[in-house]
Design a protein around this motif. Structure first.
Motif, PDB file in Angstrom:
ATOM      1  N   TRP A 154      -5.933   0.148  -0.006  1.00  8.55           N
ATOM      2  CA  TRP A 154      -6.507   1.895  -1.140  1.00  8.55           C
ATOM      3  C   TRP A 154      -5.669   2.255  -1.764  1.00  8.55           C
ATOM      4  O   TRP A 154      -5.506   2.526  -2.295  1.00  8.55           O
ATOM      5  N   PHE A 155      -4.106   1.805  -0.668  1.00  2.75           N
ATOM      6  CA  PHE A 155      -2.679   2.640  -1.760  1.00  2.75           C
ATOM      7  C   PHE A 155      -2.543   1.386  -2.946  1.00  2.75           C
ATOM      8  O   PHE A 155      -2.550   2.514  -4.318  1.00  2.75           O
ATOM      9  N   TYR A 156      -3.348   0.345  -2.915  1.00  3.80           N
ATOM     10  CA  TYR A 156      -2.376  -0.510  -3.977  1.00  3.80           C
ATOM     11  C   TYR A 156      -3.566  -0.541  -4.726  1.00  3.80           C
ATOM     12  O   TYR A 156      -3.027  -0.858  -6.001  1.00  3.80           O
ATOM     13  N   LEU A 157      -5.103  -0.253  -4.435  1.00  2.96           N
ATOM     14  CA  LEU A 157      -5.888  -0.460  -5.746  1.00  2.96           C
ATOM     15  C   LEU A 157      -6.475   1.055  -6.074  1.00  2.96           C
ATOM     16  O   LEU A 157      -7.274   1.301  -7.014  1.00  2.96           O
ATOM     17  N   ALA A 160       5.647   5.968  -2.830  1.00  2.00           N
ATOM     18  CA  ALA A 160       7.146   5.510  -2.364  1.00  2.00           C
ATOM     19  C   ALA A 160       7.174   4.362  -0.443  1.00  2.00           C
ATOM     20  O   ALA A 160       5.816   4.725  -0.381  1.00  2.00           O
ATOM     21  N   PRO A 161       8.084   4.050  -0.692  1.00  2.00           N
ATOM     22  CA  PRO A 161       7.355   2.968   0.431  1.00  2.00           C
ATOM     23  C   PRO A 161       7.597   3.540   1.659  1.00  2.00           C
ATOM     24  O   PRO A 161       7.047   3.501   2.857  1.00  2.00           O
ATOM     25  N   LEU A 162       8.329   4.863   1.710  1.00  2.00           N
ATOM     26  CA  LEU A 162       8.328   5.316   2.219  1.00  2.00           C
ATOM     27  C   LEU A 162       7.293   6.032   3.445  1.00  2.00           C
ATOM     28  O   LEU A 162       6.593   6.315   4.587  1.00  2.00           O
ATOM     29  N   VAL A 163       6.632   7.015   2.516  1.00  2.00           N
ATOM     30  CA  VAL A 163       5.111   8.119   2.421  1.00  2.00           C
ATOM     31  C   VAL A 163       3.793   6.206   2.891  1.00  2.00           C
ATOM     32  O   VAL A 163       3.794   6.683   3.812  1.00  2.00           O
ATOM     33  N   LEU A 164       4.045   4.732   2.323  1.00  2.00           N
ATOM     34  CA  LEU A 164       3.447   4.240   2.384  1.00  2.00           C
ATOM     35  C   LEU A 164       3.711   3.907   4.386  1.00  2.00           C
ATOM     36  O   LEU A 164       2.934   3.473   4.344  1.00  2.00           O
ATOM     37  N   VAL A 165       5.158   3.783   4.382  1.00  2.00           N
ATOM     38  CA  VAL A 165       4.949   2.916   5.624  1.00  2.00           C
ATOM     39  C   VAL A 165       4.671   4.211   7.344  1.00  2.00           C
ATOM     40  O   VAL A 165       4.459   3.874   7.925  1.00  2.00           O
TER      41      VAL A 165
END
Length: 316
Positions: free
Chosen positions: A118-121, A128-133
């Motif tokens: 969902w984040f990448y599409l 940001a990487p921290l938010v994604l993690v």
């Protein structure tokens, strides 16, 4: 776009799979098996060809078994605790623990994959990487805890229903025993009468009757009954009847004394709930009743003062 629709969709699609797989052997099948064990049912007929859904469930079971063998996820005390909770929830399928462990392994991976997708599409691109993690870890953790939460709610709801119907069962057992029935026939008769009003308790009683006639030690059947329904009332009931069998106490007399104790305990619970009412009414009283009371009592005086001030001010 918010993540809450994604989380809700993930839980709605993946968590109910636990219930669908754990109920592969439905209540009718278990009831028929118990009926055949007690001699009241017909002999087993040739099983029809399994449906597409059953074949899919069997394929998932094979996949779960292979995964558990490779990863060794069914070892330790957690498996025993999960098995006890599944029995308390009414799941008797021998593959229930396997399915539960498989779901706890698959759900976090599925939730993490859906979150990353969902984040990448989405239109705004990757965050940001921290938010994604953080989001991926949080949703994966929620997915891993979802089977335990669902199982805990099912256990609590089933035990609450059994506790509610337990006094009625005692009353019926006393009536049946005073009518001249022995322990086994009395429990079998009461289980038959409770099938519509309390199916969980009726099923447990029927299984108890079967185990009392099959197991070499009757104490083991009572212990199994107590473990399947981990309630204080059930523990007292099992221990009382076990002691009555061991020391030769009349079955009707033991049930009558147990029924009196249960009535006293039920009255005590009602009095305890009634004693909690004043404390529980404090918050609604402060939030809803007191403001309205102040408005009714003080409001006219405040409006009168405001009118006098305004009238005096404009008069000058």
């Amino acid at each position: 776009m918010s993540l809450f629709p994604l989380i809700l969709l993930t839980l709605l699609l993946l968590v109910p799979a636990q219930l669908a797989l754990l109920t592969a052997i439905d209540r009718k099948t278990r009831a028929a098996r118990l009926a055949r064990s007690t001699g009241r049912g017909a002999a087993r007929q040739t099983a029809p060809r399994p449906s597409v859904g059953r074949r899919a469930g069997q394929a998932v079971l094979r996949l779960a078994a292979g995964t558990s063998e490779r990863l060794q996820i069914l070892r330790g005390g957690d498996a025993e605790t999960t098995a006890a909770q599944l029995r308390a929830a009414g799941f008797r399928n021998r593959d229930a623990v396997l399915i539960h462990a498989f779901l706890k392994l698959v759900l976090p991976l599925g939730c993490a994959a859906l979150t990353l997708g969902w984040f990448y599409l989405r239109d705004r691109g990757a965050p940001a990487p921290l938010v994604l993690v953080i989001w991926t870890s949080a949703i994966a953790l929620a997915g891993s805890k979802a089977p335990d939460v669902v199982l805990g709610r099912l256990v609590k709801r089933r035990l609450a229903r059994v506790r509610k119907d337990f006094p009625d069962m005692l009353e019926l057992l006393v009536i049946a025993s005073e009518a001249g029935l022995g322990p086994g026939p009395a429990m079998q008769r009461v289980a038959h009468e409770l099938r519509r009003t309390s199916p969980p308790l009726a099923l447990e009683l029927e299984q108890l009757v079967v185990e009392l006639g099959v197991l070499p030690r009757r104490a083991e059947a009572w212990q199994n009954f107590e473990q399947r329904l981990p309630l204080p009332e059930i523990a007292v009931f099992a221990n009382t009847l076990l002691q009555a069998e061991r020391y030769g106490t009349p079955f009707a007399g033991a049930l009558r004394s147990l029924m009196k104790d249960e009535r006293a305990a039920r009255l005590l619970r009602v009095e305890e709930q009634a004693a909690k009412v004043p404390a529980l009414m404090t918050v609604p009283l402060i939030l809803f009743i007191m403001p309205a009371l102040f408005i009714v009592l003080v409001g006219p005086a405040v409006l009168s003062i405001i009118d006098n001030i305004l009238a005096g001010g404009f008069g000058k």
